[in-house]
Design a protein around this motif. Structure first.
Motif, short mmCIF file in Angstrom:
data_model
loop_
_atom_site.label_atom_id
_atom_site.label_comp_id
_atom_site.label_asym_id
_atom_site.label_seq_id
_atom_site.Cartn_x
_atom_site.Cartn_y
_atom_site.Cartn_z
N GLY A 130 0.82 -1.22 0.00
CA GLY A 130 0.00 0.00 0.00
C GLY A 130 0.85 1.26 0.00
O GLY A 130 0.55 2.23 -0.71
N ALA A 131 1.93 1.26 0.76
CA ALA A 131 2.83 2.41 0.79
C ALA A 131 3.47 2.62 -0.58
O ALA A 131 3.63 3.76 -1.03
CB ALA A 131 3.91 2.21 1.85
N GLY A 132 3.81 1.53 -1.25
CA GLY A 132 4.39 1.64 -2.59
C GLY A 132 3.42 2.22 -3.58
O GLY A 132 3.78 3.06 -4.41
N LEU A 133 2.17 1.79 -3.53
CA LEU A 133 1.15 2.35 -4.42
C LEU A 133 0.94 3.83 -4.16
O LEU A 133 0.86 4.63 -5.08
CB LEU A 133 -0.18 1.60 -4.24
CG LEU A 133 -0.24 0.17 -4.74
CD1 LEU A 133 -1.60 -0.44 -4.40
CD2 LEU A 133 0.01 0.11 -6.23
N SER A 153 7.48 11.22 -7.12
CA SER A 153 8.15 10.87 -8.37
C SER A 153 8.46 9.37 -8.44
O SER A 153 9.14 8.84 -7.57
CB SER A 153 9.45 11.64 -8.50
OG SER A 153 10.20 11.16 -9.59
N PRO A 154 7.97 8.69 -9.48
CA PRO A 154 8.28 7.27 -9.63
C PRO A 154 9.69 7.00 -10.16
O PRO A 154 10.12 5.86 -10.21
CB PRO A 154 7.23 6.79 -10.63
CG PRO A 154 6.88 8.00 -11.42
CD PRO A 154 7.05 9.17 -10.49
N SER A 155 10.44 8.04 -10.52
CA SER A 155 11.77 7.82 -11.09
C SER A 155 12.83 7.56 -10.02
O SER A 155 13.91 7.08 -10.32
CB SER A 155 12.19 9.02 -11.94
OG SER A 155 12.30 10.17 -11.13
N PHE A 156 12.56 7.89 -8.77
CA PHE A 156 13.47 7.62 -7.66
C PHE A 156 12.72 6.75 -6.66
O PHE A 156 11.57 7.05 -6.33
CB PHE A 156 13.93 8.92 -7.00
CG PHE A 156 15.04 8.74 -6.00
CD1 PHE A 156 16.35 8.60 -6.42
CD2 PHE A 156 14.76 8.69 -4.65
CE1 PHE A 156 17.38 8.43 -5.50
CE2 PHE A 156 15.78 8.52 -3.72
CZ PHE A 156 17.10 8.39 -4.15
N PRO A 157 13.32 5.67 -6.17
CA PRO A 157 12.60 4.70 -5.31
C PRO A 157 12.33 5.22 -3.90
O PRO A 157 12.82 4.70 -2.91
CB PRO A 157 13.52 3.49 -5.30
CG PRO A 157 14.86 4.00 -5.67
CD PRO A 157 14.66 5.22 -6.51
#
Length: 125
Positions: A21-24, A31-35
């Motif tokens: 859930g935290a990842g979503l 920004s999805p470009s940095f993890p």
């Protein structure tokens, strides 16, 4: 002993679900470009691990440690995913991002664990 295994399994399912859930959430909000999601989960999980370790021992609830520390927090934190993310950044040629990610993840996680220990020790003193 079997009940301990079940409590770890249940805690792991809860922790892994929280991590998912935290990842979503992070993918949508940040920004999805940095993890950021993995790094944030590791920092938060490390803080909670430090705080819970002190609380459970000081208050006599160490029987909860397999469920909370191994299960929930073990399922929530993601150092295996962290390793994969680092190598992915390196393979993409993003060496500086990989180095920054490693430094921030490790440094902030250790700092958060120390802060959790310190805060809980102060709260329970």
């Amino acid at each position: 002993m079997f009940m301990t295994f079940l409590s770890v399994a249940l805690g792991g399912a809860i922790g892994a679900s929280l991590r998912f859930g935290a990842g979503l959430w992070a993918a949508r909000m940040i920004s999805p470009s940095f993890p950021v999601a993995v790094m944030s989960v590791n920092v938060i999980g490390s803080f909670l691990m430090g705080a819970f370790a002190v609380w459970s021992i000081e208050r006599g609830y160490s029987a909860l440690n397999p469920f909370v520390m191994t299960g929930i927090l073990g399922g929530f934190t993601t150092f295996s995913a962290f390793s994969l993310e680092v190598l992915t950044l390196i393979e993409r040629g993003q060496i500086l991002s990989a180095l920054l990610y490693v430094a921030l993840s490790v440094g902030l996680s250790i700092g958060a664990l120390a802060l959790g220990l310190w805060l809980m020790r102060g709260a329970l003193a």
